[in-house]
Motif scaffolding. Structure first.
Motif, PDB file in Angstrom:
ATOM      1  N   ASP A  59      67.828  14.104  26.671  1.00  0.00           N
ATOM      2  CA  ASP A  59      66.837  14.512  27.418  1.00  0.00           C
ATOM      3  C   ASP A  59      65.986  13.408  28.031  1.00  0.00           C
ATOM      4  O   ASP A  59      64.950  13.740  28.122  1.00  0.00           O
ATOM      5  CB  ASP A  59      66.100  15.511  26.574  1.00  0.00           C
ATOM      6  CG  ASP A  59      65.189  14.965  25.452  1.00  0.00           C
ATOM      7  OD1 ASP A  59      65.683  13.727  25.038  1.00  0.00           O
ATOM      8  OD2 ASP A  59      64.934  15.692  24.432  1.00  0.00           O
ATOM      9  N   ARG A  60      66.396  12.230  28.151  1.00  0.00           N
ATOM     10  CA  ARG A  60      65.669  11.098  28.580  1.00  0.00           C
ATOM     11  C   ARG A  60      64.412  10.963  27.769  1.00  0.00           C
ATOM     12  O   ARG A  60      63.557   9.843  28.148  1.00  0.00           O
ATOM     13  CB  ARG A  60      65.154  11.124  29.941  1.00  0.00           C
ATOM     14  CG  ARG A  60      66.465  11.560  30.850  1.00  0.00           C
ATOM     15  CD  ARG A  60      65.920  11.305  32.204  1.00  0.00           C
ATOM     16  NE  ARG A  60      67.351  11.559  33.184  1.00  0.00           N
ATOM     17  CZ  ARG A  60      67.539  10.837  34.336  1.00  0.00           C
ATOM     18  NH1 ARG A  60      66.819  10.056  34.853  1.00  0.00           N
ATOM     19  NH2 ARG A  60      68.725  11.172  34.699  1.00  0.00           N
ATOM     20  N   ARG A  61      64.521  11.229  26.418  1.00  0.00           N
ATOM     21  CA  ARG A  61      63.537  10.633  25.642  1.00  0.00           C
ATOM     22  C   ARG A  61      64.170   9.693  24.546  1.00  0.00           C
ATOM     23  O   ARG A  61      65.509  10.017  24.284  1.00  0.00           O
ATOM     24  CB  ARG A  61      63.039  11.669  24.461  1.00  0.00           C
ATOM     25  CG  ARG A  61      61.747  12.595  25.335  1.00  0.00           C
ATOM     26  CD  ARG A  61      61.322  13.441  24.271  1.00  0.00           C
ATOM     27  NE  ARG A  61      62.147  14.255  23.674  1.00  0.00           N
ATOM     28  CZ  ARG A  61      61.805  15.244  23.066  1.00  0.00           C
ATOM     29  NH1 ARG A  61      60.811  15.609  22.339  1.00  0.00           N
ATOM     30  NH2 ARG A  61      63.014  16.200  22.510  1.00  0.00           N
TER      31      ARG A  61
END
Ligand SMILES: [Mg+2]
Length: 297
Positions: A38-40
């Motif tokens: 989730d792009r974290r």
């Protein structure tokens, strides 16, 4: 072209490969139940895997000899083989036999998969620094040295072709400003005929797509651990994202599959273009250091 330039290009590619491998490995789910990033960024430190360990051998052989010596490369793979770095079962066995029992690497590599040789993505995953080392001045040489590096473990023509294609891509990334269609066209031109090259041709037709999941649906995502299932998608991402390491990473990780390897390939190719400085500093710092024996600090 000086050796200094070759060296710094190859080091940049190696660092990008290691960061891609190490961050990608955090998302790797055995059996391919995809947990989509989730792009974290995941919690650190990030540990690199077999992709990086083997790429360090490719790098040190080039640094020491200026060419691929298959005997010395096989020896380095075996000497530095760490069972816990996520190697495939066949390579684990082969490297252990070479190290512990003095087995002949030629026989071992040729005997994989009932004598058909491996067409896995393991030669492609470690080869980007080789392309960066040579650059695009002599692409026939790049293809020949990449093939030599592949044959030490992967003798099936598709396994070799995957390595040739990635090395050509890294060479073009390092010393030209080609992107997109022209970039892939140059790679395809010197990639041996077969499924990998057909896949790169397919990737060229899919460049107008913007969603990497749509491209991967056709090109593969490494789920089958084969070169044809891995390399075309990686080069599709690289062709579109050569100037942006982070964007390239997320586009690659998003589609699941063999994420440490796809991100290692894309990271190695893109870092050959953007240099070490183009690999986010915060990412580099949170990644496990490269092994001391690689000699790059
Ligand atoms: Mg790996």
């Amino acid at each position: 072209m000086t050796d200094d330039q070759s060296h710094s290009r190859a080091v940049a590619s190696l660092r990008g490969l290691a960061v891609g491998d190490a961050v990608g490995a955090c998302y790797f789910i055995p059996l391919n139940q995809p947990l989509l990033p989730d792009r974290r960024l995941p919690p650190d430190p990030w540990y690199w895997t077999d992709d990086t360990e083997m790429a360090c051998s490719v790098f040190t052989v080039l640094r020491d000899l200026g060419r691929v010596d298959q005997e010395i490369l096989a020896r380095s793979f075996a000497d530095h083989h760490d069972f816990d770095r996520g190697y495939g079962a066949g390579v684990n066995r082969m490297l252990r036999l070479i190290r512990q029992e003095g087995a002949d690497w030629r026989e071992q590599a040729a005997g994989m998969f009932d004598g058909r040789g491996s067409w896995g993505n393991g030669a492609a995953m470690r080869v980007a620094p080789l392309g960066a080392w040579y650059g695009a001045g002599d692409l026939d040489r790049v293809a020949a040295e990449a093939a030599a590096s592949a044959e030490v473990t992967h003798t099936h023509p598709e396994g070799v072709a995957g390595a040739v294609a990635v090395a050509l891509a890294a060479a073009l990334a390092a010393t030209t400003d080609l992107t997109g269609y022209e970039f892939l066209d140059e790679v395809a031109e010197r990639t041996p005929p077969g499924l990998v090259r057909d896949g790169i041709g397919n990737a060229m037709t899919l460049l107008p797509l913007s969603d990497p999941r749509s491209a991967a649906a056709s090109l593969g995502n490494g789920r089958y651990i084969s070169a044809p299932d891995t390399v075309p998608f990686c080069l599709w991402v690289a062709a579109k994202r050569l100037g942006d390491f982070e964007a390239a990473f997320w586009d690659t990780a998003l589609v699941g599959g063999d994420i440490d390897t796809t991100c290692a390939i894309v990271g190695g190719v893109v870092a050959a273009r953007v240099g070490v400085e183009g690999v986010p500093e915060g990412w580099r710092k949170r990644c496990e250091a490269l092994p001391e024996w690689a000699g790059v600090g």
